[in-house]
Design an enzyme around this catalytic site. Structure first.
Site, mmCIF file in Angstrom:
data_model
loop_
_atom_site.group_PDB
_atom_site.id
_atom_site.type_symbol
_atom_site.label_atom_id
_atom_site.label_comp_id
_atom_site.label_asym_id
_atom_site.label_seq_id
_atom_site.Cartn_x
_atom_site.Cartn_y
_atom_site.Cartn_z
ATOM 1 N N ASN A 1 -13.508 0.312 -6.890
ATOM 2 C CA ASN A 1 -14.815 1.222 -6.597
ATOM 3 C C ASN A 1 -15.410 2.109 -7.866
ATOM 4 O O ASN A 1 -15.765 2.936 -7.747
ATOM 5 C CB ASN A 1 -14.245 2.090 -5.736
ATOM 6 C CG ASN A 1 -13.525 1.579 -4.388
ATOM 7 O OD1 ASN A 1 -14.031 0.815 -3.911
ATOM 8 N ND2 ASN A 1 -12.221 2.512 -4.212
ATOM 9 N N SER B 1 -11.308 -0.920 -0.591
ATOM 10 C CA SER B 1 -10.050 -1.046 0.122
ATOM 11 C C SER B 1 -10.318 -1.408 1.417
ATOM 12 O O SER B 1 -9.558 -1.955 2.384
ATOM 13 C CB SER B 1 -9.251 0.224 -0.057
ATOM 14 O OG SER B 1 -8.598 0.596 -1.178
ATOM 15 N N ASP C 1 0.633 -1.239 0.041
ATOM 16 C CA ASP C 1 -0.165 -0.058 -0.077
ATOM 17 C C ASP C 1 0.891 1.273 0.075
ATOM 18 O O ASP C 1 1.973 1.414 -0.458
ATOM 19 C CB ASP C 1 -0.977 0.042 1.197
ATOM 20 C CG ASP C 1 -2.123 0.514 0.854
ATOM 21 O OD1 ASP C 1 -2.351 1.920 0.861
ATOM 22 O OD2 ASP C 1 -3.301 -0.013 0.976
ATOM 23 N N HIS D 1 -3.901 5.762 3.611
ATOM 24 C CA HIS D 1 -4.518 4.559 3.152
ATOM 25 C C HIS D 1 -3.837 3.520 3.694
ATOM 26 O O HIS D 1 -4.374 2.379 4.399
ATOM 27 C CB HIS D 1 -4.637 4.491 1.658
ATOM 28 C CG HIS D 1 -5.565 3.611 1.070
ATOM 29 N ND1 HIS D 1 -4.927 2.443 0.567
ATOM 30 C CD2 HIS D 1 -6.560 3.688 0.721
ATOM 31 C CE1 HIS D 1 -5.972 1.705 0.273
ATOM 32 N NE2 HIS D 1 -6.810 2.360 0.019
#
Length: 691
Positions: free
Chosen positions: A337, A407, A175, A235
Site C-alpha cells: 500500500n 490486504s 495473518d 485484520h
C-alpha cells in the site's frame, strides 16, 4: 495488506429408435450444410444425451423428422452403438432428440454436425440444464459488497457461484489470527499460533495451538519513532471473512468461497511479525513439517498473505514459498500500500506467488496500491465489507467493518483460487496453472490504470470455467511418435503443450496408404475453417511448421478422407538453450562504496525468453548496508536487494529469479553491490546468471 497496517433429470423414447454408432476416437465430420450448430453449453466435463433440433419448415411431420434422424443414424463407424430417438415436439416447433447414453464433448459435436448436414435442419443445440442464479440473502451483500457483482469493478463471484462455492478446499490465512464470529466460525478449521515472541503474541506464551487474535494495538512510539498509537485491526478476521464468511444465512456478509474452509495461521501481533515465524507458518500451512509443531491435519490448497514490508524478497521467505508451491499450494499475496513499485516490497515481489494490486468500484487503481511488472492481477480493495471484532484493544463483541488495502484485494483472489480448485475436482490445478488461468481470464480494466497493475481485474466466472474444462484430445509427447493402426473417415484429435521459448514447432504425419489431412491450432481444436496451419497433400504424408510458436497447448486434428493404416503423428520443437554464465573473481565491497562485477555474454541471439536466475555470494558483516542490483547491457537496473537499517545479519548468499524478457541476451551484464552506511565492509566473492 490493509492500508496503514503495522507490517507492514428418466428419459423416455416416444418413437422407435434407430442405431447410431460412435467410435472411441474417430468421428465423422460431414461437409457442413446450412444448418447451424450452436455449441454453446457443450462442456467437456459433462455428458450430453438431449438435443434440440429445429427444422426449417417449423412444422415438419414426425415422419419426416424420424426419416431425417434415420439418415443420420445410417452412417456407421463401428463399436459402441447408440440409439437415437425423438422424445417430443416443443411449443416453438423444434424437436427434442435423445441418445441412449451420454456423449462426451467430441462425440456430441460430431452428432450435432451430422444432424445439421440435413439441408432441412435450421439449427441443432444442446438441451442445457439451467439453474437459479444465486443471490445471497446476507444483509450487507446488496448494499455493501459491490466487489462481488458490480458490472464495472466487481469480480463476477455471483456468476461463479452457479458452478461452485468452493466446497472441499482449504485456504490458509496467514495473518493476525482470528476472532470468534458467528458469521465465520462454521467455516474455520483448527489453526496455529506461530508467534514465538510472547510480548508480540500478547497471550502470555510463545507458540501454541490457539490462533486467537489477541489484538495488535500499540501505544505511540512503541513500534517506531514518531509512530502514532493504533487500535487493534482484527485484520485476520476481516481477510478470512472475505475468503469464506458463512453465506446465505440472512446475516452479515458473504464470502467469495463460502463453502471452503479457513485455517487461521497467526504470525502477526503487536507491531507486526517476524519473517522466521511467517516462514514456519507458510511451511506448516502447506503441509510441510515444522519442528515442535504438530502436523497440519488440513493442508491448504491456497495460502493468503496480506502482509508485507519494504525490501527485496527474503531468501528464507522465497524458500518457504517454493516449498509450498512444490507441495501444490498456490500462494496469493498483497502487493502493498505504498503507491510504489512492488519490486521494493516483499512478499509482493517474491517469485512463485500471485501478487495482487487493489482497485476501486470504478475499476481504477486504488490510490494507495503498489504497482509494477511483478503484479499479476488486480482485485477490489477499496472499502471492502467483512467480519471484524469491535474491541478497541482486546476482543469484545463481533461486528463488521469497511477496510481498504491490497490486504482486502488479496483474499478476493485467494477465494477465487478456492473456487477454481473446487471446480477442478479430482484433478486440481498446479500453482503455475492457476496463475496462468487467473491472468488469461482476467477482465480488462474499464480504463487504462495510472500504473501497471497486472493482467486485469480477476474474473471469478471465467477463471472457474477455465479450471473445470477438461482437456480435449489425446496428449502426445514431444519427439515421441503417436501410432494409429487403422482409421476410416473421420477426425482424430491430439494435443501437445509447447513451452515458452520453443522454436521450429513441427507436426508431421506419415502412413502406409490412404489419405489424411493435417490441421493445427493453438488454444483450440482446429477444423477446416479455423486453423493456424494446414497440410492437405495427396496421401498421408503431411507437415505443418510454425517457426516461432507462442507458448500454449497446440491441438492437432487428422481428417481422413479415405481409410488409412499405420499412421504416425509426430510433434516436435527446438527447446530453448539455457546457459549459466559465472564470475568467480572476488571484488572487495568498500565501506560507503560500490563495486561492479562484469559477465560478458556473446554468441546468443534474441532476447531472454524466460525467467533468469541470478545466484550470488556476498560476505558482509552487516548486510542491511547493502543494496544489490543486476545491471543489464543497456544500463537497465533490476533490484535484487534493498538496504535496511534493521537487518543486522551477515552475508547475502542465494538465488533469485528476474524477469528479463525485454533484454537482449548479448552484452556485458553486471552485478552491482553498493554499501550505503559506514562501519562495515565485505566482499563479492562470486555470482552467476542463468538464461
Amino acid at each position: 495488506m490493509q492500508e496503514a497496517s503495522p507490517y507492514r433429470i428418466r428419459k423416455q423414447a416416444l418413437a422407435a429408435a434407430t442405431a447410431l454408432a460412435l467410435s472411441a476416437g474417430l468421428f465423422a465430420t460431414p461437409a457442413f450444410a446450412a444448418g447451424r450448430v450452436n455449441l454453446s453449453g457443450i462442456e467437456a466435463s459433462h455428458g450430453h444425451d438431449r438435443f434440440i433440433v429445429k427444422y426449417r419448415s417449423g412444422n415438419a411431420s414426425l415422419a419426416n423428422v424420424r426419416a431425417s434422424l434415420g439418415r443420420v443414424a445410417a452412417t456407421r463407424f463401428g463399436g459402441n452403438a447408440v440409439s437415437l430417438g425423438h422424445t417430443r415436439r416443443l411449443a416453438i416447433g423444434a424437436d427434442l432428440v435423445t441418445t441412449s447414453r451420454r456423449l462426451d464433448r467430441v462425440q456430441a459435436e460430431a452428432l450435432m454436425r451430422q444432424i445439421a448436414a440435413d439441408p432441412n435442419v435450421e439449427y441443432v443445440e444442446i438441451d442445457r440444464k439451467l439453474r437459479a442464479t444465486m443471490t445471497p440473502n446476507d444483509p450487507f451483500y446488496a448494499s455493501n459488497q459491490w466487489h462481488y457483482f458490480d458490472a464495472v469493478g466487481g469480480i463476477k463471484a455471483d456468476k461463479a457461484w452457479d458452478a461452485t462455492k468452493g466446497a472441499g478446499v482449504v485456504v490458509a490465512v496467514i495473518d493476525t489470527g482470528i476472532t470468534s464470529h458467528t458469521d465465520l466460525n462454521a467455516n474455520v478449521l483448527p489453526g496455529y499460533d506461530f508467534i514465538s515472541d510472547a510480548e508480540t503474541a500478547r497471550d502470555g506464551n510463545a507458540r501454541d495451538n490457539n490462533p486467537a487474535d489477541e489484538g495488535d494495538w500499540y501505544a505511540a512510539n512503541e513500534c517506531a519513532d514518531d509512530d502514532p498509537a493504533s487500535d487493534s485491526s482484527w485484520h485476520g478476521s476481516h481477510v478470512a471473512g472475505t475468503v469464506a464468511a458463512v453465506t446465505n444465512n440472512a446475516k452479515g456478509v458473504a464470502g467469495v468461497a463460502h463453502q471452503a474452509k479457513v485455517v487461521p495461521v497467526r504470525v502477526l501481533g503487536k507491531c507486526g511479525g517476524y519473517t522466521s515465524d511467517i516462514v514456519d507458518g507458510i511451511i506448516w500451512a502447506s503441509g510441510g513439517t515444522v519442528s515442535g509443531v504438530p502436523a497440519n491435519a488440513n493442508p491448504a490448497e491456497v495460502i493468503n498473505m496480506s502482509l508485507g514490508g519494504e525490501g527485496s524478497c527474503s531468501l528464507a521467505t522465497q524458500n518457504a514459498i517454493n516449498g509450498a508451491v512444490a507441495r501444490g499450494t498456490t500462494v496469493v499475496v498483497a502487493a502493498g500500500n505504498d503507491n510504489a513499485d512492488v519490486v521494493g516490497f516483499n512478499p509482493g515481489n517474491c517469485s512463485n506467488v500471485v501478487s495482487v494490486a487493489s482497485t476501486t468500484r470504478t475499476g481504477a487503481r486504488s490510490s494507495f496500491s503498489n504497482y509494477g511488472a511483478k503484479v499479476d492481477v488486480a482485485a477490489p480493495g477499496s472499502e471492502i465489507a467483512s467480519t471484524v471484532n469491535q474491541g478497541t484493544t482486546v476482543p469484545a463483541a463481533e461486528g463488521y467493518a469497511l477496510m481498504s488495502g491490497t490486504s482486502m484485494a488479496s483474499p478476493h483472489v485467494a477465494g477465487v483460487v478456492a473456487l477454481m480448485q473446487a471446480a477442478a475436482g479430482s484433478t486440481p490445478k498446479t500453482p503455475a496453472q492457476i496463475e496462468a488461468m487467473l491472468k488469461s481470464t482476467a477482465r480488462a480494466f474499464p480504463a487504462t490504470p495510472s500504473q501497471v497493475i497486472g493482467a486485469g481485474i480477476v474474473n471469478a466466472e471465467a477463471a472457474v470455467a477455465a479450471a473445470k474444462v477438461a482437456p480435449i484430445g489425446t496428449p502426445i509427447t514431444k519427439g515421441v511418435p503417436f501410432a494409429v493402426a487403422r482409421g476410416s473417415s473421420g477426425a482424430l484429435t491430439l494435443r501437445m503443450d509447447v513451452p515458452v521459448g520453443a522454436t521450429n514447432l513441427v507436426f508431421t504425419t506419415t502412413g502406409a496408404n490412404g489419405n489424411a489431412d493435417l490441421y493445427v491450432r493453438r488454444g483450440g481444436v482446429p477444423d477446416t475453417v479455423r486453423f493456424d496451419c494446414k497440410s492437405a497433400q495427396a496421401g498421408s504424408v503431411e507437415r505443418c511448421t510454425i517457426a516461432a510458436p507462442a507458448a500454449g497447448t497446440y491441438y492437432v486434428r487428422v481428417y481422413a478422407t479415405s481409410a488409412y493404416t499405420n499412421l504416425s503423428v509426430l510433434g516436435d520443437y527446438a527447446t530453448p538453450v539455457v546457459v549459466t554464465y559465472s564470475s568467480s573473481t572476488a571484488f572487495p565491497v568498500p565501506d560507503m562504496g560500490q563495486v561492479d562485477s562484469p559477465i560478458v555474454v556473446s554468441g546468443r541471439t534474441g532476447n531472454v525468453t524466460a525467467s533468469a536466475v541470478v545466484t550470488l555470494n556476498v560476505t558482509h558483516t552487516y548486510r542491511g548496508d547493502l543494496k544489490i542490483d543486476l545491471v543489464a547491457p543497456d544500463g537497465s537496473l533490476y533490484p535484487i536487494k534493498s538496504s535496511s537499517d534493521s537487518d543486522s545479519a551477515d552475508n547475502v548468499i542465494g538465488s533469485t529469479k528476474l524477469n528479463l524478457t525485454s533484454e537482449a541476451l548479448n552484452g556485458t551484464w553486471k552485478l552491482r553491490v553498493a554499501d550505503g552506511a559506514a562501519g562495515d565492509t565485505g566482499k563479492l566473492n562470486s555470482w552467476s546468471i542463468k538464461f
